[in-house]
Design a protein around this motif. Structure first.
Motif, PDB file in Angstrom:
ATOM      1  N   THR A   4       0.859  -1.170   0.000  1.00 51.56           N
ATOM      2  CA  THR A   4       0.000   0.000   0.000  1.00 51.56           C
ATOM      3  C   THR A   4       0.900   1.226   0.000  1.00 51.56           C
ATOM      4  O   THR A   4       1.569   1.518   0.988  1.00 51.56           O
ATOM      5  CB  THR A   4      -0.909   0.034   1.249  1.00 51.56           C
ATOM      6  OG1 THR A   4      -1.693  -1.149   1.267  1.00 51.56           O
ATOM      7  CG2 THR A   4      -1.810   1.253   1.227  1.00 51.56           C
ATOM      8  N   SER A 172      -7.856   1.717  -2.164  1.00 50.09           N
ATOM      9  CA  SER A 172      -8.042   2.627  -3.289  1.00 50.09           C
ATOM     10  C   SER A 172      -9.076   2.078  -4.253  1.00 50.09           C
ATOM     11  O   SER A 172      -9.368   0.877  -4.258  1.00 50.09           O
ATOM     12  CB  SER A 172      -6.720   2.831  -4.026  1.00 50.09           C
ATOM     13  OG  SER A 172      -6.267   1.617  -4.589  1.00 50.09           O
ATOM     14  N   ARG A 174     -10.517   2.939  -8.522  1.00 40.73           N
ATOM     15  CA  ARG A 174     -10.424   3.743  -9.720  1.00 40.73           C
ATOM     16  C   ARG A 174     -11.124   3.042 -10.867  1.00 40.73           C
ATOM     17  O   ARG A 174     -11.276   1.819 -10.871  1.00 40.73           O
ATOM     18  CB  ARG A 174      -8.982   4.055 -10.095  1.00 40.73           C
ATOM     19  CG  ARG A 174      -8.144   2.903 -10.555  1.00 40.73           C
ATOM     20  CD  ARG A 174      -6.791   3.373 -11.077  1.00 40.73           C
ATOM     21  NE  ARG A 174      -6.113   4.289 -10.199  1.00 40.73           N
ATOM     22  CZ  ARG A 174      -5.831   5.554 -10.552  1.00 40.73           C
ATOM     23  NH1 ARG A 174      -6.162   6.002 -11.733  1.00 40.73           N
ATOM     24  NH2 ARG A 174      -5.195   6.343  -9.712  1.00 40.73           N
ATOM     25  N   SER A 182      -9.533   7.440  -5.886  1.00 38.71           N
ATOM     26  CA  SER A 182      -9.479   8.031  -4.557  1.00 38.71           C
ATOM     27  C   SER A 182      -9.079   6.953  -3.574  1.00 38.71           C
ATOM     28  O   SER A 182      -8.790   5.812  -3.948  1.00 38.71           O
ATOM     29  CB  SER A 182     -10.830   8.635  -4.185  1.00 38.71           C
ATOM     30  OG  SER A 182     -10.739   9.350  -2.970  1.00 38.71           O
ATOM     31  N   ARG A 183      -9.049   7.307  -2.280  1.00 36.75           N
ATOM     32  CA  ARG A 183      -8.720   6.343  -1.240  1.00 36.75           C
ATOM     33  C   ARG A 183      -9.830   6.338  -0.202  1.00 36.75           C
ATOM     34  O   ARG A 183     -10.446   7.368   0.090  1.00 36.75           O
ATOM     35  CB  ARG A 183      -7.386   6.702  -0.581  1.00 36.75           C
ATOM     36  CG  ARG A 183      -6.225   6.730  -1.568  1.00 36.75           C
ATOM     37  CD  ARG A 183      -4.898   6.735  -0.855  1.00 36.75           C
ATOM     38  NE  ARG A 183      -4.564   5.458  -0.268  1.00 36.75           N
ATOM     39  CZ  ARG A 183      -4.006   4.449  -0.943  1.00 36.75           C
ATOM     40  NH1 ARG A 183      -3.723   4.591  -2.224  1.00 36.75           N
ATOM     41  NH2 ARG A 183      -3.721   3.308  -0.347  1.00 36.75           N
TER      42      ARG A 183
END
Length: 523
Positions: A4, A172, A174, A182-183
């Motif tokens: 991460t 995350s 996408r 985004s997270r």
């Protein structure tokens, strides 16, 4: 468990001996990784003057001061390498329980020039993470632009191998094209939620969620709706005079997800090369298209990714003759200086569609030669109109109408009245006892050429408004002006209030006038 990545920015020095060198921000990054069933810190080198063997990692609970474990970098960098952009694993980490911890980077630990860089990254202490993700929509469309996504993250505790919720973890998401990203962070029960907003351009709706080696995808097909354009007018060939505005009316609808036809509001509709307008709440639109020459006019809604084939409509404009005319035009000015023009707009020959209109200007001139527009309004062909501009009448000036689409003007009219003025108007005395006499007095004069003269044999009115809430003006009496223009009238004082003298009973040759408002205190 996979890596991460967390970007590293400028940090604050925690501890440093007094004799050490100046603080230098750390550029290298620290993350974590699962390998062979153990968790390791990962040091990614971006500092030329710092080698992995100079680095150790201290691990703490987030927000806590106690160091739970300290590990050194196990991998080594070749002596001849600058170690730039290389990743180095630490010794295995041992911590009390599954969770997300914070890592401090310690440079040259125990040496005189030791530096500690706190909170340089997260260490995800958990094995074999697993994601579940669901959305509250089955597809994306004009009716379904917002999707609420929720899910859970669990992992094995490295110490007991028990599967537990992974709290505080950062994952995350996408789109496949990278257009959305985004997270998210899980709560104490390993849950997370997010609202994803889509636009007409988001046609890629495969959304990937990742946490280390765990990956889950939701697929939301993009459904385009059918758009419909209904034209009320014009439907065929338009015959109308040059410069007129023929009505263009219609309605835009869509076939919603539930199969019903609904109005499409707030959508652009383009009318030929002249106008773009926005549909109303009920999907309707209306405007005027100015006739100039023979042409084919296209009416079409703006293309949108929410909808499929774009509907269009065409109408023909025939050659337009110069046949517009004003009829029955009249003009006048009242005693309050209000100018009013009336008339009718039509054609000398030919025809026009119902609702055809034109923008008409009210023009003013002080000399009958130089004109300026003081007002505009829309007049329909075949219908009478009445218009009063904001500009007030004077002692004498010229007025006319002009068709703004062509060089057509009406007959001009010279309008004017003589000005009047109430002077020295007064109520006396200013303070008076109840039951005593009040006197309204003053003079009325009239403008004659460039001078002012007395205005005899005229009636003036005296009004009163009591000083009580909701009171209105009431006529209390009248007075006649004498040969020198003066007047007076006596009244009995009854209550506090405001008095005003007005000249409104004018002949057709003169303007009215109002005197000042005079407050009288009755004791």
């Amino acid at each position: 468990m996979g890596t991460t990545t967390l970007a590293v920015f400028a940090s604050t020095l925690i501890t440093a001996p007094a004799a050490q060198a100046a603080y230098v921000p750390l550029k290298s990054q620290v993350t974590s990784e699962e390998k062979d069933g153990r968790i390791h810190a990962v040091y990614e080198s971006y500092d030329f003057n710092l080698r992995p063997e100079d680095v150790s990692i201290r691990i703490r609970k987030k927000g806590g001061a106690q160091v739970l474990d300290t590990v050194r970098i196990a991998d080594r960098c070749a002596p001849e390498s600058d170690c730039w952009d290389e990743k180095f694993l630490s010794e295995p980490v041992t911590l009390p329980e599954l969770g997300v911890y914070t890592m401090d980077v310690v440079v040259r630990e125990g040496q005189p020039d030791e530096f500690v860089y706190p909170d340089r990254g997260d260490l995800d202490y958990g094995l074999a993470p697993r994601l579940t993700v669901t959305g509250d929509r089955q597809w994306i469309s004009y009716d379904s632009r917002l999707v609420k996504v929720s899910g859970t993250l669990v992992a094995e505790d490295p110490n007991t191998r028990e599967v537990k919720p992974f709290a505080g973890a950062s994952l995350s998401y996408r789109a496949r094209t990278g257009t959305m990203g985004s997270r998210l962070r899980t709560d104490e029960k390993g849950r997370f939620a997010e609202s994803l907003s889509f636009s007409e351009h988001n046609t890629d709706t495969e959304i990937d969620f990742r946490f280390g080696t765990a990956q889950e995808q939701i697929v939301l097909p993009f459904r385009k709706q059918e758009m419909k354009l209904r034209m009320d007018t014009p439907l065929g060939t338009v015959n109308a005079p040059y410069g007129s505005d023929v009505p263009v009316k219609g309605r835009l609808t869509r076939i919603a997800d539930d199969g019903t036809e609904k109005p499409l509001s707030g959508h652009d509709v383009v009318i030929g090369s002249q106008k773009t307008l926005v549909t109303r709440k009920d999907g309707t639109f209306s405007t005027g298209y100015t006739v100039r020459h023979r042409e084919t006019v296209k009416v079409a809604p703006r293309a949108s990714g929410w909808f499929g084939t774009q509907p269009v409509h065409f109408f023909e404009v025939a050659k337009s003759p110069m046949t517009s005319e004003f009829t029955s035009v009249k003009a006048g000015v009242d005693k309050y200086r209000k100018v009013t023009l009336t008339g009718k707009l039509g054609v000398s020959k030919g025809s026009y569609p119902e609702g055809t209109s034109a923008v008409i200007a009210v023009e003013h001139s002080t000399n009958g030669k130089t004109w300026s527009s003081v007002d505009t309004f829309t007049a329909k062909y075949g219908s009478a109109f009445t218009r009063s501009p904001a500009k007030k009448g004077s002692a004498g000036s010229h007025w006319r109408l002009r068709h703004t689409g062509i060089s057509l003007t009406s007959t001009s009219f010279k309008l004017g009245r003589k000005s009047t003025e109430l002077v020295n108007d007064d109520m006396t005395p200013e303070g008076v006892r109840k039951g005593k006499t009040l006197t309204a007095k003053g003079s009325l004069i009239q403008k004659s050429g460039s001078s002012w003269k007395s205005f005899p044999k005229q009636t003036v009115r005296i009004y009163f408004k009591a000083a009580t809430k909701g009171a209105t003006w009431k006529k209390m009496g009248t007075a006649k002006t004498l040969s020198n223009g003066t007047f007076s009238r006596k009244f009995t004082a009854k209550q506090d209030g405001t008095w005003q003298i007005r000249y409104v009973d004018t002949p057709s040759t003169h303007y009215a006038d109002h005197g000042r408002e005079d407050y009288i205190d009755v004791r």
